[in-house]
Every structure is written in C-alpha cells, then in structure tokens.
Design an enzyme around this catalytic site. Structure first.
Site, short mmCIF file in Angstrom:
data_model
loop_
_atom_site.label_atom_id
_atom_site.label_comp_id
_atom_site.label_asym_id
_atom_site.label_seq_id
_atom_site.Cartn_x
_atom_site.Cartn_y
_atom_site.Cartn_z
N CYS A 56 0.81 -1.23 0.00
CA CYS A 56 0.00 0.00 0.00
C CYS A 56 0.84 1.28 0.00
CB CYS A 56 -0.94 0.00 1.20
SG CYS A 56 -0.22 -0.71 2.69
N HIS A 104 -2.99 6.25 4.64
CA HIS A 104 -1.56 6.36 4.91
C HIS A 104 -1.08 7.73 4.45
CE1 HIS A 104 -1.54 2.24 5.96
NE2 HIS A 104 -0.84 1.72 4.98
P1 NAP Z 1 -7.65 -9.18 7.72
O1 NAP Z 1 -8.64 -8.10 7.87
O2 NAP Z 1 -7.01 -9.76 8.91
O3 NAP Z 1 -8.33 -10.36 6.86
C1 NAP Z 1 -7.69 -11.56 6.63
C2 NAP Z 1 -8.51 -12.40 5.67
O4 NAP Z 1 -7.80 -13.59 5.36
C3 NAP Z 1 -9.85 -12.83 6.25
O5 NAP Z 1 -10.80 -12.89 5.21
C4 NAP Z 1 -9.53 -14.24 6.74
O6 NAP Z 1 -10.67 -15.07 6.79
C5 NAP Z 1 -8.62 -14.71 5.62
N1 NAP Z 1 -7.84 -15.87 6.00
C6 NAP Z 1 -7.04 -16.00 7.09
N2 NAP Z 1 -6.50 -17.23 7.12
C7 NAP Z 1 -6.96 -17.89 6.04
C8 NAP Z 1 -6.77 -19.19 5.51
N3 NAP Z 1 -5.97 -20.07 6.11
N4 NAP Z 1 -7.41 -19.53 4.36
C9 NAP Z 1 -8.20 -18.65 3.74
N5 NAP Z 1 -8.43 -17.40 4.19
C10 NAP Z 1 -7.81 -17.02 5.31
O7 NAP Z 1 -6.44 -8.71 6.79
P2 NAP Z 1 -6.44 -7.68 5.59
O8 NAP Z 1 -6.04 -6.35 6.07
O9 NAP Z 1 -7.67 -7.82 4.76
O10 NAP Z 1 -5.19 -8.19 4.78
C11 NAP Z 1 -5.14 -9.49 4.22
C12 NAP Z 1 -3.82 -9.65 3.50
O11 NAP Z 1 -3.81 -8.78 2.37
C13 NAP Z 1 -2.60 -9.25 4.33
O12 NAP Z 1 -2.18 -10.31 5.11
C14 NAP Z 1 -1.62 -8.82 3.29
O13 NAP Z 1 -0.88 -9.93 2.81
C15 NAP Z 1 -2.51 -8.28 2.21
N6 NAP Z 1 -2.56 -6.81 2.28
C16 NAP Z 1 -2.03 -6.13 1.28
C17 NAP Z 1 -2.05 -4.78 1.28
C18 NAP Z 1 -1.40 -4.05 0.20
O14 NAP Z 1 -0.67 -3.18 0.46
N7 NAP Z 1 -1.60 -4.31 -1.05
C19 NAP Z 1 -2.61 -4.07 2.31
C20 NAP Z 1 -3.17 -4.76 3.35
C21 NAP Z 1 -3.14 -6.14 3.30
P3 NAP Z 1 -11.41 -15.50 8.18
O15 NAP Z 1 -12.58 -14.58 8.28
O16 NAP Z 1 -11.83 -16.89 7.89
O17 NAP Z 1 -10.44 -15.37 9.27
C1 3JM Z 2 0.35 -5.95 4.51
O1 3JM Z 2 0.55 -12.80 7.11
C2 3JM Z 2 1.05 -12.21 6.17
O2 3JM Z 2 1.86 -12.74 5.40
C3 3JM Z 2 0.59 -10.80 5.88
C4 3JM Z 2 1.59 -9.74 6.10
C5 3JM Z 2 1.13 -8.43 5.50
C6 3JM Z 2 1.56 -8.01 4.23
C7 3JM Z 2 2.35 -8.94 3.38
O3 3JM Z 2 3.55 -9.09 3.59
O4 3JM Z 2 1.76 -9.52 2.46
C8 3JM Z 2 0.29 -7.60 6.22
C9 3JM Z 2 -0.10 -6.37 5.72
C10 3JM Z 2 1.18 -6.75 3.74
C11 3JM Z 2 1.67 -6.27 2.45
O5 3JM Z 2 0.88 -5.71 1.69
O6 3JM Z 2 2.86 -6.36 2.16
#
Ligand code: NAP
Ligand code: 3JM
Length: 342
Positions: A129, A249
C-alpha cells in the site's frame, strides 16, 4: 463484454470486503462471485447492495471455472493456493508480498507500468500500500524530470494491519478514556515478541525486522519501488511508522530529480494532470491532504510541495491516500480492468 467468474480469497477481511465493493461499484463484468476465507468464517453472509453472498472455505477445488482470483489473506495463503488457482486456469491478482519480487511476476500499478502485465505467467502482484501511493504520485515527476533519490517516512493507518488492528485501536481508545489498563496484542505485528499500545502512540515498526536494521515493510518500499519503476539505480530509503489513524496512509517524501532548474510550479503542473493524482496544495488557505479526508476516496492526494533549501534538485512533499483503496482493493480491480482491455 465477456463476463468473468471471480473469486476473492480473504473476502471477510479489511481488504477483501473493499475488493468486492469496488468490483460492484465499478460494474466489473461478473458472471459469478465466490467469496472465500478460512473454515472459521464459512457460512458467513456478506451483503453488497441487494445481493447476499455466502462465504466458503478456501480449498484447491474452489478455483474450478474461476477466471480471476483476487488474493488478500496473507502470504502463506497465497503460497498455498495461488498456484492451485493458476493450475485450474485462473489469473491470480495477489495482494500479499508472496510473489512481488519474483522476476516472473509483474508488480503492477496501472498508472505506472501497465506494459509489464503482458509477460504474466498466471500471477500478477499488487504492490504494498505505501509503495503504490508513492509511485503513483511520483510517476509524472519521474517521466518529465527524472528521479535519482527518494527518502520517505510513512505515517500509516492501523487498517493496513487488518481488521483486528482496527478493533485494537478502538478498544485501546476506550480503555484510555475509561482510565483502564491498555492491552496490546496485535501491533506492531501479531507475530512479534512484544506488543505496544497504538492508541495515543506512534510505533516505528511495521512488520518484523529484516536486514541492516530496516523492517520488512521498509524493505518492501525500497525493493518494490525499483521494480515498478524498472530502475535499480534509484536510491530509495524508507522509515515506516504506525499511527493511531484508522484509514489513510500519509508519507513525507524527499526527492531529488535528475534535471536542473526544476521548480515547484513544474512539479505542480506535472502532477495536476496525472491520472489518479489530485493536488491539494495551497498554504495560504491551509489546503493540504489529510488521511481523515482521504477515506473512501480513490485518488492519491499531494500537497506541501517545497524546494529543499540546501539541495538544488531536492524537493519535499506530503502524499496521502486511502490505503485500503488505491493501496490495495482499487489497484487490484484496476489491474483486472487492464487485463480485460487487452
Ligand atoms: P484481515 O482483515 O485480517 O483479513 C484476513 C482475511 O484472510 C480474512 O478474510 C480471513 O478469513 C482470511 N484468512 C485467514 N487465514 C486464512 C486461511 N488459512 N485460508 C483462507 N483465508 C484465510 O487482513 P487484511 O487487512 O484484509 O489483509 C489481508 C492480506 O492482504 C494481508 O495479510 C496482506 O498480505 C494483504 N494486504 C495487502 C495490502 C497491500 O498493500 N496491497 C494491504 C493490506 C493487506 P477469516 O474470516 O476466515 O479469518
Ligand atoms: C500488509 O501474514 C502475512 O503474510 C501478511 C503480512 C502483510 C503483508 C504482506 O507481507 O503480504 C500484512 C499487511 C502486507 C503487504 O501488503 O505487504
């Protein structure tokens, strides 16, 4: 228009819910949508408009007949299932850091490097992000004046650490005003040994520590920026800080351009016409971007553009965007839209 079968892995999360909202809002041509998460939330209902969707557990077979699968459930889930999805014919748009630095995987910000989509092998990575909003704002400057150095300090919202981190900030704020003990369990990183309060605080650690004293979030910004710009020679250094802000951010960015004689007005002009960038820069009326006002907005906002007093080619600016939209969900949906155009 050819309608697509869509899957969203992590559909109950902070990013996944926004991906579905953006697909609906932007009338993405969808034949079907499969909402996937872990077994924990299988059966949960999610409503968007007048449609109700039921969440299913993610298994390899979930991806049969899926054309485009958005992943935002953490790196380990992408590692486990992204290739299963590709093997079944889906194109994966991955929001995690799992494949971003893989040379075979394009790392795409549509305003900056859409041409790299052509060489995808099934997986396309969405950058971090903090990287996305910075490169989107700097691209018009880089195109016109060249860029040789970037020094960035971030002021990042808790929503970037997931739904649990938003809950933690809200709960700690209540504990603080009720004069109770503040309990910290999620930030700076769920897997860290120590946790610190985020309410009324600033934590100079996002993700775990990596090489040379930089955190992994800082390394993501430094490495991803070079890859997206396709230029290993740009000097990039980052300091990433978490703040008690829910969404949006902010970044204090110092740049050095290549060309001589560039002015603040030149930078204003370059950014004012750029896609996805909105200039908010007028000190005389206290007009500058702030995260509270960037929430739910698609654009990247830029203000406080100033020349450095000591360095002829140096400038400072303040860049703000909704981290869950351009930083994650919107950029992913724009990647899917670019795929459709091709
Ligand atoms: P979050 O609110 O904690 O949501 C996590 C999601 O992953 C929930 O839907 C959860 O489902 C699901 N999940 C967890 N364990 C799983 C599994 N074993 N199998 C399938 N689904 C599973 O996190 P978030 O902020 O949405 O972020 C999720 C991920 O997106 C991060 O970990 C990161 O890698 C990525 N991300 C990327 C950016 C970016 O900059 N592009 C920004 C933020 C996040 P349940 O409801 O079943 O727990
Ligand atoms: C943003 O559990 C994980 O691997 C998620 C860690 C995470 C990430 C990532 O590294 O994919 C949390 C929040 C990010 C990201 O966008 O890089």
């Amino acid at each position: 228009m050819i309608m697509k079968n869509i899957a969203i892995v992590g559909a109950t999360g902070a990013v996944g819910t926004k991906i579905l909202e953006k697909l609906v809002e932007r009338n993405f041509p969808m034949q079907s949508v499969k909402l996937l998460a872990s077994a924990r939330s299988a059966g949960t209902e999610i409503k968007v408009g007048d449609q109700t969707y039921i969440v299913e557990e993610t298994v390899p077979e979930s991806f049969e007949s899926v054309d485009i699968a958005f992943f935002s459930a953490g790196g380990s889930v992408s590692q486990k299932f992204a290739k299963e999805a590709v093997a079944r014919g889906a194109i994966v748009i991955d929001n995690t850091s799992a494949f971003r630095m893989d040379p075979e995987t394009p790392l795409v910000v549509p305003e900056v490097n859409p041409h790299t989509l052509q060489k995808h092998q099934g997986i396309i990575a969405n950058p971090n992000c903090s990287t996305i909003q910075m490169v989107a704002a700097l691209q018009p400057i880089r195109e016109k004046f060249g860029l040789k150095r970037i020094i960035v300090s971030t002021y990042q919202a808790v929503s970037g650490a997931g739904a649990e981190a938003i809950d933690e900030l809200q709960e700690q704020s209540r504990q603080f005003s009720d004069r109770k003990n503040i309990e910290a369990a999620i930030l700076p990183s769920a897997s860290a040994e120590k946790h610190y309060p985020i309410a009324f605080n600033a934590i100079p650690q996002i993700d775990m520590f990596g090489e040379a004293g930089y955190t992994l979030e800082e390394w993501k910004m430094m490495n991803e920026t070079k890859k997206i710009f396709g230029d290993d020679s740009i000097a990039v250094s980052a300091t990433c800080v978490r703040l008690p802000v829910v969404s949006g951010h902010s970044e204090s960015v110092y740049i050095e351009v290549e060309k001589e004689g560039v002015t603040v007005e030149d930078l204003h002009q370059a950014m004012a016409g750029a896609p996805g960038v909105t200039l908010q820069d007028d000190p005389s009326t206290q007009f500058y971007p702030m995260p509270l006002f960037a929430e739910d907005e698609d654009d990247v906002f830029v203000g406080r553009v100033r020349k450095d007093p000591n360095e002829a080619k140096g400038f400072h600016m303040w860049i703000v965007s909704d981290n869950l939209l351009k930083g994650a969900a919107l950029n992913s949906v724009q990647i899917a839209e670019k795929l459709l155009e091709r």
